[in-house]
Design a protein around this motif. Structure first.
Motif, short mmCIF file in Angstrom:
data_model
loop_
_atom_site.label_atom_id
_atom_site.label_comp_id
_atom_site.label_asym_id
_atom_site.label_seq_id
_atom_site.Cartn_x
_atom_site.Cartn_y
_atom_site.Cartn_z
N GLU A 97 0.91 -1.22 -0.11
CA GLU A 97 0.05 -0.02 -0.09
C GLU A 97 0.99 1.37 0.09
O GLU A 97 1.50 1.44 0.88
CB GLU A 97 -0.96 -0.08 1.21
CG GLU A 97 -1.86 1.00 1.09
CD GLU A 97 -2.56 1.03 2.44
OE1 GLU A 97 -3.85 1.86 2.63
OE2 GLU A 97 -2.21 0.37 3.53
N VAL A 106 1.40 5.40 -0.46
CA VAL A 106 1.09 6.76 -0.26
C VAL A 106 2.16 7.74 -0.85
O VAL A 106 2.96 7.90 -0.22
CB VAL A 106 0.34 6.94 1.01
CG1 VAL A 106 -0.03 8.44 0.89
CG2 VAL A 106 -0.64 5.85 1.55
N SER A 115 -0.67 12.57 -3.54
CA SER A 115 -1.88 12.11 -3.59
C SER A 115 -2.92 12.25 -2.58
O SER A 115 -3.82 11.79 -2.50
CB SER A 115 -1.45 10.27 -3.59
OG SER A 115 -1.19 9.76 -2.38
N THR A 117 -4.57 9.35 -0.79
CA THR A 117 -4.96 8.32 -1.11
C THR A 117 -4.01 7.24 -1.56
O THR A 117 -2.67 7.55 -2.19
CB THR A 117 -5.70 8.79 -2.69
OG1 THR A 117 -6.43 9.88 -2.54
CG2 THR A 117 -6.20 7.78 -3.53
N ALA A 118 -4.22 6.04 -1.15
CA ALA A 118 -3.27 4.74 -1.22
C ALA A 118 -3.45 3.81 -2.56
O ALA A 118 -4.69 3.76 -2.98
CB ALA A 118 -3.27 4.00 0.00
N ALA A 119 -2.44 3.57 -3.31
CA ALA A 119 -2.54 2.65 -4.50
C ALA A 119 -2.15 1.30 -3.83
O ALA A 119 -0.93 1.14 -3.37
CB ALA A 119 -1.46 3.40 -5.37
#
Length: 204
Positions: A146, A148, A152, A155-157
């Motif tokens: 995860e 960040v 962003s 918002t985490a990818a």
């Protein structure tokens, strides 16, 4: 004649780290011979490759390389960032498990390198990139990452990475925070193991 390590790293990036779970056992048996790719980590246009090789004195050593992907999709010639003797002999599973001390995954090494990320206004400004090496237990099939980024706004990818072997690589750009979870798969189910690792490369 041994193939140059930079060329091995470049070929691994061109393949985008296409390793499989089956490669774990095979990788351990060849550490007495030719250099092998332990892991590949790609973050945007940056690519990092961790190589392992056995020195003449019998010690296991690691070498870290990086490259930048061009607009046509090809990687530039790999540059060597650093290298050292690995403190854990990956050819001995008992040594690996002892180093993990019951944890499914742990950080066994970290370094910072000034690399040209191409993100600056001039396209070639250097940034301090933090690279972490993870020691991974044999029961782990996947790691979930995860990530960040500072731009962003929280918002985490989330991404999933199959474990290629007992050593894995993560690279964090300035300001990035990464949370790592170890996962064992049973059919379609995922079982999360141990504690989440929280890594952060602060902005300078």
């Amino acid at each position: 004649m041994r193939e140059p390590l930079a060329d091995i790293a470049g070929a691994a990036l061109q393949r985008q780290g296409s390793t499989t779970r089956q490669a774990r056992a095979d990788r351990l048996t060849v550490l007495s011979g030719a250099p092998v790719v332990a892991d590949v980590w790609v973050s945007g246009s940056l690519g990092f490759v961790l190589l392992l090789h056995r020195r003449n004195d019998g010690l296991l050593a690691e070498e870290l390389y990086y490259s930048v992907r061009q607009h046509d999709g090809f990687w530039e010639h790999c540059d060597h960032l650093n290298g050292s003797i690995l403190g854990v002999d990956l050819a001995d599973p008992a040594v690996v498990e002892h180093a993990l001390a019951g944890a499914p995954v742990s950080v066994i090494g970290a370094s910072e390198s000034l690399v040209h990320t191409g993100r600056g206004p001039d396209g070639d400004e250097g940034e301090l990139v933090q690279v972490a090496e993870l020691l991974v237990g044999s029961e782990v099939d996947l790691i979930e990452v995860e990530r960040v980024a500072p731009a962003s706004a929280g918002t985490a990818a989330l991404s999933t990475h199959r474990v290629p072997g007992p050593l894995m690589l993560l690279a964090l750009l300035p300001g990035e925070r990464i949370r790592v979870s170890a996962v064992r798969t049973e059919g379609a189910s995922r079982i999360y193991l141990g504690e989440v690792l929280d890594l952060h490369n602060p902005l300078m």
